[in-house]
Design a protein around this motif. Structure first.
Motif, mmCIF file in Angstrom:
data_model
loop_
_atom_site.group_PDB
_atom_site.id
_atom_site.type_symbol
_atom_site.label_atom_id
_atom_site.label_comp_id
_atom_site.label_asym_id
_atom_site.label_seq_id
_atom_site.Cartn_x
_atom_site.Cartn_y
_atom_site.Cartn_z
ATOM 1 N N VAL A 67 -8.778 -4.800 5.598
ATOM 2 C CA VAL A 67 -9.492 -3.565 5.586
ATOM 3 C C VAL A 67 -8.498 -2.408 6.030
ATOM 4 O O VAL A 67 -7.945 -1.033 5.871
ATOM 5 N N THR A 68 -8.045 -2.813 7.222
ATOM 6 C CA THR A 68 -6.974 -2.008 7.935
ATOM 7 C C THR A 68 -5.466 -1.966 7.043
ATOM 8 O O THR A 68 -5.748 -1.041 7.432
ATOM 9 N N LEU A 69 -5.116 -3.257 6.735
ATOM 10 C CA LEU A 69 -3.983 -2.554 5.798
ATOM 11 C C LEU A 69 -3.891 -1.451 4.716
ATOM 12 O O LEU A 69 -3.063 -1.085 4.881
ATOM 13 N N ILE A 70 -5.694 -1.528 4.185
ATOM 14 C CA ILE A 70 -5.384 -0.895 3.373
ATOM 15 C C ILE A 70 -5.103 0.857 2.908
ATOM 16 O O ILE A 70 -4.815 1.595 3.079
ATOM 17 N N ARG A 71 -6.347 0.840 4.523
ATOM 18 C CA ARG A 71 -6.686 2.005 5.349
ATOM 19 C C ARG A 71 -5.529 2.638 6.039
ATOM 20 O O ARG A 71 -4.542 3.740 5.808
ATOM 21 N N LEU A 72 -4.176 1.776 6.395
ATOM 22 C CA LEU A 72 -3.118 2.218 6.753
ATOM 23 C C LEU A 72 -2.579 2.661 5.819
ATOM 24 O O LEU A 72 -1.231 3.053 5.668
ATOM 25 N N GLY A 73 -2.057 2.105 4.866
ATOM 26 C CA GLY A 73 -1.453 2.345 3.512
ATOM 27 C C GLY A 73 -1.668 3.619 3.232
ATOM 28 O O GLY A 73 -1.132 4.075 3.150
ATOM 29 N N ASP B 98 0.359 -4.167 -0.863
ATOM 30 C CA ASP B 98 0.077 -5.713 -1.229
ATOM 31 C C ASP B 98 0.404 -6.933 -0.335
ATOM 32 O O ASP B 98 -0.322 -8.036 -0.980
ATOM 33 N N GLU B 99 0.635 -6.915 0.518
ATOM 34 C CA GLU B 99 0.349 -7.463 1.919
ATOM 35 C C GLU B 99 -1.283 -7.911 1.781
ATOM 36 O O GLU B 99 -1.447 -8.777 2.004
ATOM 37 N N ALA B 100 -2.427 -6.158 1.685
ATOM 38 C CA ALA B 100 -3.484 -6.545 1.468
ATOM 39 C C ALA B 100 -4.131 -7.316 0.049
ATOM 40 O O ALA B 100 -4.640 -8.671 0.338
ATOM 41 N N PHE B 101 -3.204 -7.134 -1.057
ATOM 42 C CA PHE B 101 -3.569 -8.201 -1.648
ATOM 43 C C PHE B 101 -3.385 -9.160 -1.312
ATOM 44 O O PHE B 101 -4.117 -10.053 -2.117
ATOM 45 N N ASN B 102 -2.125 -9.542 -1.396
ATOM 46 C CA ASN B 102 -1.751 -11.135 -1.031
ATOM 47 C C ASN B 102 -2.247 -11.641 0.219
ATOM 48 O O ASN B 102 -3.040 -13.576 -0.883
ATOM 49 N N ALA C 188 -7.399 -2.726 -2.663
ATOM 50 C CA ALA C 188 -6.261 -3.114 -2.916
ATOM 51 C C ALA C 188 -5.668 -2.606 -4.377
ATOM 52 O O ALA C 188 -4.237 -1.840 -3.794
ATOM 53 N N LEU C 189 -5.736 -2.532 -5.200
ATOM 54 C CA LEU C 189 -5.078 -2.539 -6.544
ATOM 55 C C LEU C 189 -5.567 -1.194 -6.674
ATOM 56 O O LEU C 189 -4.643 -0.245 -7.152
ATOM 57 N N GLN C 190 -6.486 -0.654 -6.823
ATOM 58 C CA GLN C 190 -6.785 0.978 -6.863
ATOM 59 C C GLN C 190 -5.602 1.666 -6.097
ATOM 60 O O GLN C 190 -5.155 2.708 -6.081
#
Length: 187
Positions: free
Chosen positions: A96-102, A119-123, A137-139
């Motif tokens: 969740v945080t990786l997506i928010r940081l992205g 990509d890291e969140a997705f993986n 992550a995709l959206q």
């Protein structure tokens, strides 16, 4: 104010937050002053909260600073969340945080770094069999690619996100992805 009351009142911010169709569906506010008040309330609660509540508050404040157009502050708050998730070895919070940081990085015009985070969140979702955040992550990656003018790649992300969201059956998420698909086709 107590954290419980803050959480209850938080849904009211949806009244003045919207996705700007003229700016790649970025989240914006119609009432920056009210949003700053919500941020101030959350920052006040940080002084008295336990670590779990702090993760929630830092994440919330980070998102709200991003929406307010202050991505540097957002990144600082969200880095706290990432460190917390890593220390706790909580993979869901890390994702969740990786997506928010992205998202915060995207708002800070660091699109390529943002894509790395998505990509890291997705993986991490794939590697840990956590499907609940794949669509996010995709959206968000798709929206970032769209801003970079990589429209074919963006559309592929939105189509994958749409299929996942249809499976979830959440009409709000489905509608959000439909808007993104419509926008990428218009561009």
């Amino acid at each position: 104010m107590r954290i419980v009351d803050f959480k209850k009142n938080l849904s009211s911010i949806n009244e003045f937050i919207y996705f700007d169709s003229n700016d790649y569906l970025r989240e914006k506010t119609t009432n920056p002053l009210k949003l700053k008040q919500v941020i101030a309330e959350a920052e006040n609660l940080l002084r008295i909260s336990d670590e779990e509540d702090k993760y929630f508050l830092y994440g919330t404040v980070g998102n709200l600073y991003r929406i307010c157009g202050e991505p540097e502050k957002a990144i600082n708050y969200l880095n706290y969340c990432l460190n917390y998730a890593l220390e706790e070895e909580n993979i869901s919070k890390e994702i969740v945080t990786l997506i928010r940081l992205g998202e915060a990085l995207k708002y800070h015009k660091k699109h390529n770094k943002a894509i790395e985070f998505f990509d890291e969140a997705f993986n991490k979702c794939k590697d840990n069999k956590i499907d609940s955040y794949l669509d996010y992550a995709l959206q968000h990656k798709g929206k970032c690619l769209m801003e970079l003018g990589m429209l074919d790649e963006a559309e592929k992300c939105f189509i994958k996100a749409f299929k996942l969201r249809e499976f979830k059956g959440d009409s709000t998420l489905i509608d959000s992805t439909k808007q993104a698909l419509d926008l990428v086709k218009r561009l």
